[in-house]
Write a protein that holds these residues in place. Structure first.
Motif, PDB file in Angstrom:
ATOM      1  N   VAL A   1      18.454  26.747   6.019  1.00  0.00           N
ATOM      2  CA  VAL A   1      17.683  27.920   6.426  1.00  0.00           C
ATOM      3  C   VAL A   1      16.339  27.914   5.700  1.00  0.00           C
ATOM      4  N   SER A   2      15.487  28.832   6.090  1.00  0.00           N
ATOM      5  CA  SER A   2      14.213  28.975   5.390  1.00  0.00           C
ATOM      6  C   SER A   2      14.457  29.629   4.026  1.00  0.00           C
ATOM      7  N   LEU A   3      13.485  29.486   3.141  1.00  0.00           N
ATOM      8  CA  LEU A   3      13.594  30.107   1.820  1.00  0.00           C
ATOM      9  C   LEU A   3      13.699  31.632   1.960  1.00  0.00           C
ATOM     10  N   LYS A  27      17.114  36.392   1.564  1.00  0.00           N
ATOM     11  CA  LYS A  27      17.600  37.613   2.218  1.00  0.00           C
ATOM     12  C   LYS A  27      19.105  37.787   1.966  1.00  0.00           C
ATOM     13  N   TYR A  28      19.845  36.679   2.042  1.00  0.00           N
ATOM     14  CA  TYR A  28      21.300  36.738   1.871  1.00  0.00           C
ATOM     15  C   TYR A  28      21.751  36.542   0.428  1.00  0.00           C
ATOM     16  N   ALA A  29      20.915  35.863  -0.351  1.00  0.00           N
ATOM     17  CA  ALA A  29      21.243  35.612  -1.762  1.00  0.00           C
ATOM     18  C   ALA A  29      19.933  35.704  -2.544  1.00  0.00           C
ATOM     19  N   PRO A  30      19.579  36.899  -3.033  1.00  0.00           N
ATOM     20  CA  PRO A  30      18.254  37.142  -3.604  1.00  0.00           C
ATOM     21  C   PRO A  30      17.976  36.495  -4.969  1.00  0.00           C
ATOM     22  N   SER A  31      18.948  35.803  -5.542  1.00  0.00           N
ATOM     23  CA  SER A  31      18.720  35.125  -6.815  1.00  0.00           C
ATOM     24  C   SER A  31      19.638  33.902  -6.888  1.00  0.00           C
ATOM     25  N   ARG A  32      19.370  33.026  -7.832  1.00  0.00           N
ATOM     26  CA  ARG A  32      20.224  31.859  -8.018  1.00  0.00           C
ATOM     27  C   ARG A  32      21.648  32.309  -8.373  1.00  0.00           C
ATOM     28  N   ASP A  33      21.768  33.340  -9.205  1.00  0.00           N
ATOM     29  CA  ASP A  33      23.089  33.863  -9.541  1.00  0.00           C
ATOM     30  C   ASP A  33      23.823  34.325  -8.285  1.00  0.00           C
ATOM     31  N   ALA A  34      23.110  34.995  -7.409  1.00  0.00           N
ATOM     32  CA  ALA A  34      23.720  35.458  -6.159  1.00  0.00           C
ATOM     33  C   ALA A  34      24.132  34.273  -5.281  1.00  0.00           C
ATOM     34  N   VAL A  42      15.951  25.317  -6.128  1.00  0.00           N
ATOM     35  CA  VAL A  42      16.056  26.312  -5.052  1.00  0.00           C
ATOM     36  C   VAL A  42      15.731  25.651  -3.715  1.00  0.00           C
ATOM     37  N   GLU A  43      14.790  24.721  -3.716  1.00  0.00           N
ATOM     38  CA  GLU A  43      14.457  24.003  -2.481  1.00  0.00           C
ATOM     39  C   GLU A  43      15.640  23.159  -2.015  1.00  0.00           C
ATOM     40  N   ASP A  44      16.339  22.524  -2.965  1.00  0.00           N
ATOM     41  CA  ASP A  44      17.544  21.761  -2.617  1.00  0.00           C
ATOM     42  C   ASP A  44      18.604  22.681  -2.017  1.00  0.00           C
ATOM     43  N   LEU A  45      18.758  23.849  -2.606  1.00  0.00           N
ATOM     44  CA  LEU A  45      19.748  24.809  -2.112  1.00  0.00           C
ATOM     45  C   LEU A  45      19.367  25.329  -0.730  1.00  0.00           C
TER      46      LEU A  45
END
Length: 171
Positions: free
Chosen positions: A32-34, A39-46, A23-26
């Motif tokens: 952007v900040s975590l 906020k825009y993608a609330p999960s890895r699936d999103a 998630v940090e890599d993403l």
């Protein structure tokens, strides 16, 4: 902001796959900040879905140009543009297929794959003004994209030959 995040996520998944990036890599790829990422993608699936939706739009624009125009585009030109995409963006194969392979039981990813392939095939037939069926064209384009990583320009030559043969064959 959504486009920036989606673009960064798409790049990260395209270069590193769907399992490897943390998630940090993403977050870093999205720039952007975590908190903003979630906020825009609330999960890895999103995040995967956002990246694929972005990829879908970019692909359609690359292969077919401005989506608001319904200009004619010959089938050879469409195949040339698909090959151009493969050269520049997807030398390892289709990101949609890779996503489904990474999560084969994810019905939403499968639906995204099916929608992407259907829209590409429908637009190709409509733009070419061809008598080819959507299924015929899907097989030709998919053959090109799947064979690209192994045969490069030979796949394009074969796809054009198959399209020409299919257009001449009685239905």
């Amino acid at each position: 902001m959504t486009t920036k995040i989606a673009s960064g996520l798409e790049r990260a998944f395209a270069t590193r796959g769907f399992a490897e990036p943390s998630v940090e890599d993403l977050r870093d790829a999205a720039g952007v900040s975590l908190r903003t990422l979630y906020k825009y993608a609330p999960s890895r699936d999103a995040m995967v879905r956002l990246a694929l939706e972005h990829r879908h739009q970019r692909y359609l624009e690359h292969v077919f140009g401005d989506p608001t125009k319904s200009s004619k585009q010959g089938l050879n030109e469409t195949l040339d543009r698909v090959a151009g995409w493969m050269r520049a963006e997807a030398s390892h194969g289709c990101l949609f297929h890779a996503a489904v392979a990474s999560a084969p039981d994810d019905a939403i990813l499968r639906e995204l794959l099916e929608r992407h392939k259907a829209e590409v095939s429908q637009m190709a037939v409509a733009r070419a003004g061809s008598d080819l069926s959507i299924s015929d064209l899907m097989v030709i384009v998919e053959g090109l994209t799947q064979a690209w990583s192994l045969t490069k320009d030979a796949a394009l030559t074969s796809a054009k030959r198959l399209a020409q043969l299919a257009e001449m064959a009685p239905v």
